[in-house]
Scaffold this motif. Structure first.
Motif, PDB file in Angstrom:
ATOM      1  N   GLN A 187       0.827  -1.204   0.000  1.00  0.00           N
ATOM      2  CA  GLN A 187       0.000   0.000   0.000  1.00  0.00           C
ATOM      3  C   GLN A 187       0.863   1.255   0.000  1.00  0.00           C
ATOM      4  O   GLN A 187       0.556   2.223  -0.697  1.00  0.00           O
ATOM      5  CB  GLN A 187      -0.946  -0.006   1.206  1.00  0.00           C
ATOM      6  N   LEU A 245      -1.705  -6.109  -6.667  1.00  0.00           N
ATOM      7  CA  LEU A 245      -2.969  -5.364  -6.643  1.00  0.00           C
ATOM      8  C   LEU A 245      -4.137  -6.296  -6.319  1.00  0.00           C
ATOM      9  O   LEU A 245      -5.014  -5.955  -5.514  1.00  0.00           O
ATOM     10  CB  LEU A 245      -3.187  -4.682  -7.987  1.00  0.00           C
ATOM     11  N   TRP A 248      -3.861  -7.255  -2.674  1.00  0.00           N
ATOM     12  CA  TRP A 248      -4.184  -6.112  -1.805  1.00  0.00           C
ATOM     13  C   TRP A 248      -5.690  -5.869  -1.762  1.00  0.00           C
ATOM     14  O   TRP A 248      -6.254  -5.624  -0.695  1.00  0.00           O
ATOM     15  CB  TRP A 248      -3.452  -4.880  -2.312  1.00  0.00           C
ATOM     16  N   LYS A 249      -6.359  -5.957  -2.916  1.00  0.00           N
ATOM     17  CA  LYS A 249      -7.795  -5.726  -2.940  1.00  0.00           C
ATOM     18  C   LYS A 249      -8.540  -6.777  -2.108  1.00  0.00           C
ATOM     19  O   LYS A 249      -9.567  -6.492  -1.498  1.00  0.00           O
ATOM     20  CB  LYS A 249      -8.306  -5.733  -4.395  1.00  0.00           C
ATOM     21  N   LYS A 250      -7.996  -7.992  -2.078  1.00  0.00           N
ATOM     22  CA  LYS A 250      -8.636  -9.052  -1.302  1.00  0.00           C
ATOM     23  C   LYS A 250      -8.422  -8.867   0.195  1.00  0.00           C
ATOM     24  O   LYS A 250      -9.298  -9.180   1.009  1.00  0.00           O
ATOM     25  CB  LYS A 250      -8.085 -10.417  -1.727  1.00  0.00           C
ATOM     26  N   LYS A 252      -6.889  -5.958   1.909  1.00  0.00           N
ATOM     27  CA  LYS A 252      -6.566  -4.643   2.469  1.00  0.00           C
ATOM     28  C   LYS A 252      -7.373  -4.310   3.711  1.00  0.00           C
ATOM     29  O   LYS A 252      -6.932  -3.520   4.551  1.00  0.00           O
ATOM     30  CB  LYS A 252      -6.751  -3.543   1.422  1.00  0.00           C
ATOM     31  N   ASP A 259     -10.810   3.055   2.353  1.00  0.00           N
ATOM     32  CA  ASP A 259     -10.496   2.885   0.944  1.00  0.00           C
ATOM     33  C   ASP A 259      -9.680   4.096   0.501  1.00  0.00           C
ATOM     34  O   ASP A 259     -10.190   5.225   0.487  1.00  0.00           O
ATOM     35  CB  ASP A 259     -11.772   2.783   0.108  1.00  0.00           C
ATOM     36  N   PHE A 263     -11.409   2.721  -7.892  1.00  0.00           N
ATOM     37  CA  PHE A 263     -11.073   2.119  -9.184  1.00  0.00           C
ATOM     38  C   PHE A 263     -12.154   2.513 -10.179  1.00  0.00           C
ATOM     39  O   PHE A 263     -13.315   2.131 -10.016  1.00  0.00           O
ATOM     40  CB  PHE A 263     -10.956   0.606  -9.054  1.00  0.00           C
ATOM     41  N   MET A 281      -9.175  -6.299 -13.961  1.00  0.00           N
ATOM     42  CA  MET A 281      -9.248  -6.800 -12.596  1.00  0.00           C
ATOM     43  C   MET A 281     -10.195  -7.994 -12.542  1.00  0.00           C
ATOM     44  O   MET A 281     -11.310  -7.947 -13.081  1.00  0.00           O
ATOM     45  CB  MET A 281      -9.745  -5.712 -11.652  1.00  0.00           C
TER      46      MET A 281
END
Length: 303
Positions: A187, A245, A248-250, A252, A259, A263, A281
């Motif tokens: 991050q 990425l 991280w999205k899974k 974070k 947030d 996106f 994505m």
């Protein structure tokens, strides 16, 4: 037909015994020049496969291709036995490539790979997957790759050899694991990459492709930042950004409840064309479904 037992030790079970004898008898490995000197070791199973990211010797398919395109000096006559091996290699390649030229042949090939690797694997959205990797073949079925989603290869140009494709899967998984940073560290690097990429944008709508491009710099370790130089620059794999990425999205939420980025999906026109700058994505666990994203924007809570 399985020739892959030659992977372990080609000298004990040569793929082309007559050709190997011919090479030794004429001391060609010591005397050959130019293109021939490069081809001979590959025909004999030495060197590396042309698969990008795979540390294996040339596959039997690659070795046959090299043999069938071989030319020797005019003063060197090939024995009949060697010519027979070359003819057999041509027939083998013709049969294999004809099988893979159509959709059904490629389906059988991919299904054999998936069966060997076992679950979690299958077919979803007309894509072959094993775990988080998608198996992609080119139109002729002569080159295969293991991708994150259908778009981001980690191991590519794999020859149509089932054992090589299987070995490439574990190699691709290792590449992904080696490239993934801890959530907090990624991050921080992502924010730095966005700040740098923001300099190329006229607004806070920053192209995610620009963020990915400068991520290779932002992801450098402290040694580089203490002394920026080429020798201290660590080569970051092309797929590292998308792998991090996705991870991280899974995860974070384990690091922060906020947030920090929005996106922004691409429009239909932005998502198509040879010069598109979108990132795809995944929208499912297997990566067979994707959503095109074009911009990374600071979340309003962070502005």
């Amino acid at each position: 037909m399985d020739d892959n037992k030659t992977l372990q030790d080609n000298s004990y079970n040569p793929l082309f015994p007559e050709f190997e004898h011919f090479v030794k008898k004429n001391r060609l490995l010591e005397t050959a020049k130019g293109n021939l000197s490069a081809k001979l070791p590959r025909i004999l199973g030495q060197g590396k496969s042309r698969a990008e990211g795979l540390e294996l010797p040339p596959s039997p398919v690659e070795r046959r291709l090299e043999l069938t395109s071989l030319t020797v000096p005019p003063d060197l006559s090939l024995p009949r036995e060697v010519k027979d091996e070359i003819s057999a290699a041509k027939e083998w390649l013709t049969e294999r490539f004809n099988e893979l030229r159509n959709h059904e042949g490629q389906r059988r090939f991919a299904s054999a790979v998936l069966k060997a690797l076992g679950p979690p694997s299958g077919v979803k959205d007309n894509q072959f997957f094993v775990g988080r990797l998608v198996l992609i073949g080119d139109k002729a079925g002569q080159n295969w790759s293991w991708n994150l989603t259908p778009y981001y290869p980690f191991i590519s140009k794999i020859p149509p050899d089932i054992e090589y494709v299987i070995k490439a899967h574990s190699a691709a998984e290792k590449m992904i694991e080696d490239s993934i940073l801890p959530i907090g560290e990624f991050q921080e690097r992502l924010e730095l990459a966005w700040i740098i990429a923001r300099q190329f944008s006229s607004s806070d709508h920053v192209l995610i492709s620009d963020v990915a491009r400068v991520f290779k710099v932002a992801a450098q370790n402290q040694r580089f930042w203490s002394n920026p130089s080429r020798r201290n620059f660590n080569d970051i794999p092309d797929g590292s950004f998308i792998a991090n990425l996705i991870n991280w999205k899974k995860k974070k939420s384990d690091y922060s409840q906020e947030d920090i980025f929005d996106f922004i999906p691409a429009t239909l026109s932005q998502a198509h064309g040879s010069k598109t700058k979108v990132f795809y994505m995944p929208t499912n666990q297997e990566g067979t479904q994707v959503r095109p994203i074009i911009y990374l924007r600071r979340s309003k809570s962070k502005t």
